[in-house]
Design an enzyme around this catalytic site. Sequence first.
Site, PDB file in Angstrom:
ATOM      1  N   PHE A   1     -26.019  -5.810   9.032  1.00 43.99           N
ATOM      2  CA  PHE A   1     -27.085  -6.274   9.331  1.00 43.99           C
ATOM      3  C   PHE A   1     -26.629  -7.838   9.715  1.00 43.99           C
ATOM      4  O   PHE A   1     -25.775  -8.406   8.998  1.00 43.99           O
ATOM      5  CB  PHE A   1     -28.122  -6.429   8.465  1.00 43.99           C
ATOM      6  CG  PHE A   1     -28.850  -5.254   8.531  1.00 43.99           C
ATOM      7  CD1 PHE A   1     -29.768  -4.947   9.021  1.00 43.99           C
ATOM      8  CD2 PHE A   1     -28.140  -4.454   7.234  1.00 43.99           C
ATOM      9  CE1 PHE A   1     -30.588  -3.680   8.860  1.00 43.99           C
ATOM     10  CE2 PHE A   1     -28.858  -3.332   6.849  1.00 43.99           C
ATOM     11  CZ  PHE A   1     -30.131  -2.961   7.774  1.00 43.99           C
ATOM     12  N   ASP A   2     -26.807  -8.376  11.055  1.00 47.69           N
ATOM     13  CA  ASP A   2     -26.992  -9.929  11.211  1.00 47.69           C
ATOM     14  C   ASP A   2     -28.281 -10.129  10.258  1.00 47.69           C
ATOM     15  O   ASP A   2     -29.063  -9.478  10.096  1.00 47.69           O
ATOM     16  CB  ASP A   2     -27.156 -10.130  12.622  1.00 47.69           C
ATOM     17  CG  ASP A   2     -27.691 -11.506  12.637  1.00 47.69           C
ATOM     18  OD1 ASP A   2     -26.766 -12.407  12.435  1.00 47.69           O
ATOM     19  OD2 ASP A   2     -28.899 -11.780  13.227  1.00 47.69           O
ATOM     20  N   VAL A   3     -28.151 -11.353   9.891  1.00 48.83           N
ATOM     21  CA  VAL A   3     -29.414 -11.834   8.996  1.00 48.83           C
ATOM     22  C   VAL A   3     -30.263 -12.674   9.778  1.00 48.83           C
ATOM     23  O   VAL A   3     -31.487 -12.450   9.825  1.00 48.83           O
ATOM     24  CB  VAL A   3     -28.744 -12.557   7.532  1.00 48.83           C
ATOM     25  CG1 VAL A   3     -30.019 -13.250   6.937  1.00 48.83           C
ATOM     26  CG2 VAL A   3     -27.863 -11.629   7.025  1.00 48.83           C
TER      27      VAL A   3
ATOM     28  N   THR B   1     -32.487 -11.870  12.737  1.00 46.72           N
ATOM     29  CA  THR B   1     -33.037 -10.265  12.225  1.00 46.72           C
ATOM     30  C   THR B   1     -33.681 -10.054  11.205  1.00 46.72           C
ATOM     31  O   THR B   1     -34.841  -9.455  11.062  1.00 46.72           O
ATOM     32  CB  THR B   1     -31.609  -9.331  12.343  1.00 46.72           C
ATOM     33  OG1 THR B   1     -30.747  -9.795  13.636  1.00 46.72           O
ATOM     34  CG2 THR B   1     -31.908  -8.060  12.252  1.00 46.72           C
TER      35      THR B   1
ATOM     36  N   VAL C   1     -27.173  -3.630  13.398  1.00 46.92           N
ATOM     37  CA  VAL C   1     -28.402  -3.768  13.734  1.00 46.92           C
ATOM     38  C   VAL C   1     -28.505  -5.484  13.778  1.00 46.92           C
ATOM     39  O   VAL C   1     -28.400  -6.288  12.495  1.00 46.92           O
ATOM     40  CB  VAL C   1     -29.216  -3.361  12.237  1.00 46.92           C
ATOM     41  CG1 VAL C   1     -30.728  -3.823  12.810  1.00 46.92           C
ATOM     42  CG2 VAL C   1     -29.044  -1.755  12.078  1.00 46.92           C
TER      43      VAL C   1
END
Length: 240
Positions: free
Chosen positions: A11-13, A16, A178
Amino acid sequence: MNLTHYRALSFDVYGTLIDWEAGIAGVLAPWAATQGLDLNEEELLVSYAANEAAVAREEPGWRYPWVLAEAFRRTGVDLNRTVSQVWANRLGNSVPQWPAFEDSAQALADLAQRYELIIVSNVHRDGFAGSNEQLRGDFAAVITAEDVGAYKPADPHFEALETTLGDLGIERNQLLHVAQSLFHDHGPARRRGLDSVWINRRHDRPGWGATPEPDEQWGYLAELSSMAALAEAVQRAFAD
């Protein structure tokens, strides 16, 4: 996209899981008001976007608060205003207070029942620790800009990600990345042959906001409007 095939999600944070545009605008907008600038939040974010990307590219070893502060100062120059050290520090120190999207924590909890979860973020360790107080995520690994000495879309995050997959015994083709940002994430994911899904948090707004327009080819397997939509898609896939 066969969601049952994957064993890990990365994951990008910021953009996102955490609403970084709200966080950045929460400092830029009051500053602009003190400067008599008649600009809305979207206009301020667009002015800011290229400056953050430029500082991150030029100073890959800087901690993220320094990047934020310098990007703010450069934005002021672009707008013919001076950003004081107080205001620059206010943005630099604001990351832990940036709000999570309301669906992020529950979606992460649901997804953790099926996958190993990995963070791949342009942030410093303390900043992410603060954000994770809202996300409450159980992550197999956390890869930050402070760890790799670089900022996406450069390769080091993704090189570290591939090493992490090896440590976890997960094949590259068993990972789904994601992310919201086509510039920071989907371009380099395509470049490295990683599957990805676009969480298009800006689906109801035109333009690029705080993210620069991508300057390389990008791709993704699916577009969803939220983390909740991804969690629901996974639930359906495993129920079939």
